[in-house]
Each structure stands twice: as C-alpha cells, then as structure tokens.
Design an enzyme around this catalytic site. Structure first.
Site, PDB file in Angstrom:
ATOM      1  N   ALA A 227       0.828  -1.204   0.000  1.00  0.00           N
ATOM      2  CA  ALA A 227       0.000   0.000   0.000  1.00  0.00           C
ATOM      3  C   ALA A 227       0.865   1.258   0.000  1.00  0.00           C
ATOM      4  O   ALA A 227       1.983   1.263   0.521  1.00  0.00           O
ATOM      5  CB  ALA A 227      -0.914   0.008   1.218  1.00  0.00           C
TER       6      ALA A 227
ATOM      7  N   GLY B  11       0.782  -5.562   0.506  1.00  0.00           N
ATOM      8  CA  GLY B  11      -0.155  -5.726  -0.594  1.00  0.00           C
ATOM      9  C   GLY B  11       0.473  -6.321  -1.835  1.00  0.00           C
ATOM     10  O   GLY B  11      -0.198  -6.986  -2.625  1.00  0.00           O
TER      11      GLY B  11
ATOM     12  N   GLU C 176       0.358  -9.907  -1.307  1.00  0.00           N
ATOM     13  CA  GLU C 176      -1.031 -10.351  -1.435  1.00  0.00           C
ATOM     14  C   GLU C 176      -1.485 -10.417  -2.893  1.00  0.00           C
ATOM     15  O   GLU C 176      -2.272 -11.291  -3.256  1.00  0.00           O
ATOM     16  CB  GLU C 176      -1.939  -9.426  -0.616  1.00  0.00           C
ATOM     17  CG  GLU C 176      -1.747  -9.628   0.876  1.00  0.00           C
ATOM     18  CD  GLU C 176      -2.466  -8.597   1.726  1.00  0.00           C
ATOM     19  OE1 GLU C 176      -3.171  -8.995   2.663  1.00  0.00           O
ATOM     20  OE2 GLU C 176      -2.314  -7.386   1.451  1.00  0.00           O
TER      21      GLU C 176
ATOM     22  N   GLU D  40       2.458  -6.007   7.907  1.00  0.00           N
ATOM     23  CA  GLU D  40       1.429  -5.048   8.331  1.00  0.00           C
ATOM     24  C   GLU D  40       1.367  -4.810   9.833  1.00  0.00           C
ATOM     25  O   GLU D  40       1.118  -3.690  10.284  1.00  0.00           O
ATOM     26  CB  GLU D  40       0.052  -5.501   7.817  1.00  0.00           C
ATOM     27  CG  GLU D  40      -0.186  -5.235   6.340  1.00  0.00           C
ATOM     28  CD  GLU D  40       0.353  -6.326   5.424  1.00  0.00           C
ATOM     29  OE1 GLU D  40       0.059  -6.304   4.223  1.00  0.00           O
ATOM     30  OE2 GLU D  40       1.071  -7.228   5.933  1.00  0.00           O
TER      31      GLU D  40
END
Length: 266
Positions: A72, A117, A120, A140
């Site tokens: 992110a 992210g 992910e 995170e």
C-alpha cells in the site's frame, strides 16, 4: 502485441500468440506502491480481462527492476483522515479481489520486493514464479494494521496455519530460497528470468481448452476448504458444465486424429 492502459499505473499487454495477457504494475517511481488510483486501475484491468473470452491465462508482472510491489502507498495513507480510509477500503479490496477472482489461471512473476499488498497480489494468483532476488512478506502488524488484501486467508492456504501465523506475527521478510522451500513460491528461477518463465508457463497453460481451464479453476477455488463429499459435488458441477461443450468434442476428436486441437471456446 497490443497494449492498453488502465489509468496511469497499469498496463495490459495482449500477446498476439497464445491467448496470454500480461497485467503490468507500472508505477516505477513508487516501486509500485498501490495508491487509490492504482487500486482502481488494477480492478478495472482485471474486470476487462475476465470478460475477454480470448484470454486464457494472465501474467502479473512489474515494470520496476528491483520490486514487484511494495504494498500500500503509505505516503498517501499518512494524509488520510479516518473517513478517507473508510472510503478507500472498498477500492483497495476490489484490486485484490479483482486478481483473485480472475476466471482464468493467473501467474505472478515476482522479483525484488513483494511486501504487504504486493505479496497479497502474488498470493491472489494461482501460481507464483519468482527469481532469486525475490523478498516476500506481510509486515502489516509492524505498522499497526493487519494484512487486508487477503493475506490472512491466502497465506495459510499456501504454507499452513502455523507457518502463516509465524510470518504474519513476526512481520519478517522471506527471501527466495526459503519462500520456495515453504511453498510460498512455486517456481524459482535465476535472476531476471521471472517474467520470461511466467509467460512461458502461461503460454503452456493457454494451449489447453479455454472452457476446461475456466471450469477447472472454478472447481479448485470453490472446492478448497470444503469436506471431500462437498468438494466432489463442486467438481461434478464443473464437469457437467464442460462435458457437453464444443471444446470437449474437439479435444476428443483431436486426440483420436492425432492433431492439435483448435478450441472453439464454447
């Protein structure tokens, strides 16, 4: 090969041969950090690819030499109010679920950093090809949140619950060799060869029946986590969806005539 842009930061290449599409993360100045705009573009590109019946496989790549995606955009997030964060959440989720819900096989080509992210996005693919520079992880909890792009659900499905817990709770980074050893990476290749090898794998996949590929992916995804009898019912439903298709008739005919099939895709 044709190219189509989705916003400023996402490029889709449709390769002329092999029915393979390449979704390129193209925000090199930020090491592909996923901003709100970029998330919206990823979702839009995935929606378009999912509707394109000519596409049989998708490869997720990066234009940055040293990173797949660093997660992110925390610089953007730092400026958000709580209300901004709430508004952004469905946009961010749509990017990850867009990749996850692609109806055709998806292959991630990973080099360099694939963190948060970025990890992910790779986990949302069916197969992960990585070169020896790859560094993956879900950090995170080290910045006060949790993996929110599917990481808490997808990582244990790959590496097991205990290993996923250790990786998520420690926020540690995993280098390529260990990632391959624990099943976080499926194919490990030499430095600089991740894109080439992923595209070659996708081309091999795309040589098969488009009807069969979509049904097989559906059965794999829907059946995962179900008990065996329920999973077999999912498989039977997927089989019935292809058993009377033009692809099935062509595949059987081509086998018996000792030739390559020409799939009608229906």
């Amino acid at each position: 090969m044709s190219e189509e842009r989705f916003g400023e930061f996402v490029l889709v290449r449709r390769h002329e041969r092999g029915h393979v599409a390449e979704l390129v993360l193209d925000r090199p100045k930020a090491m592909n950090a996923v901003s709100t705009e970029m998330a919206r573009s990823i979702a839009g590109a995935c929606a378009a690819l999912g509707e394109d019946r000519d596409v049989r496989a998708v490869v997720l790549t990066s234009s940055h030499e040293r990173a797949f995606c660093v997660g992110a955009d925390l610089k953007e997030r730092n400026s958000f109010s709580d209300a901004d964060l709430v508004r952004q959440r469905p946009v961010a989720r749509a990017a990850y679920t867009g990749v996850l819900q692609l109806p055709v096989p998806a292959v991630a080509a990973v080099h360099g950093f694939a963190l948060g992210g970025g990890c992910e996005l790779a986990l949302s693919c069916d197969v992960i090809v990585a070169d020896r520079t790859a560094v993956m992880g879900l950090p995170e909890v080290s910045v006060g949140v949790i993996p929110g792009g599917g990481g808490t659900q997808l990582l244990p499905r790959r590496v097991g619950a205990a290993r996923a817990a250790e990786l998520i709770f420690t926020a540690r980074r995993v280098e390529a060799a260990e990632a391959r050893e624990i099943g976080l990476v499926d194919v490990l290749v030499e430095k600089g060869r991740d894109r080439e090898e992923a595209l070659a794998l996708a081309a091999r996949i795309a040589g098969n029946s488009p009807v069969g590929l979509r049904a097989a992916k559906r059965a794999l995804r829907l059946g995962h986590g179900l008990d065996l009898p329920a999973g077999l019912e999912v498989e039977d439903a997927a089989w019935r969806s292809v058993a009377f298709s033009g692809d099935r008739a062509e595949g059987v005919a081509a086998f018996n005539e000792k030739r390559r099939p020409e799939w009608p895709g229906e």
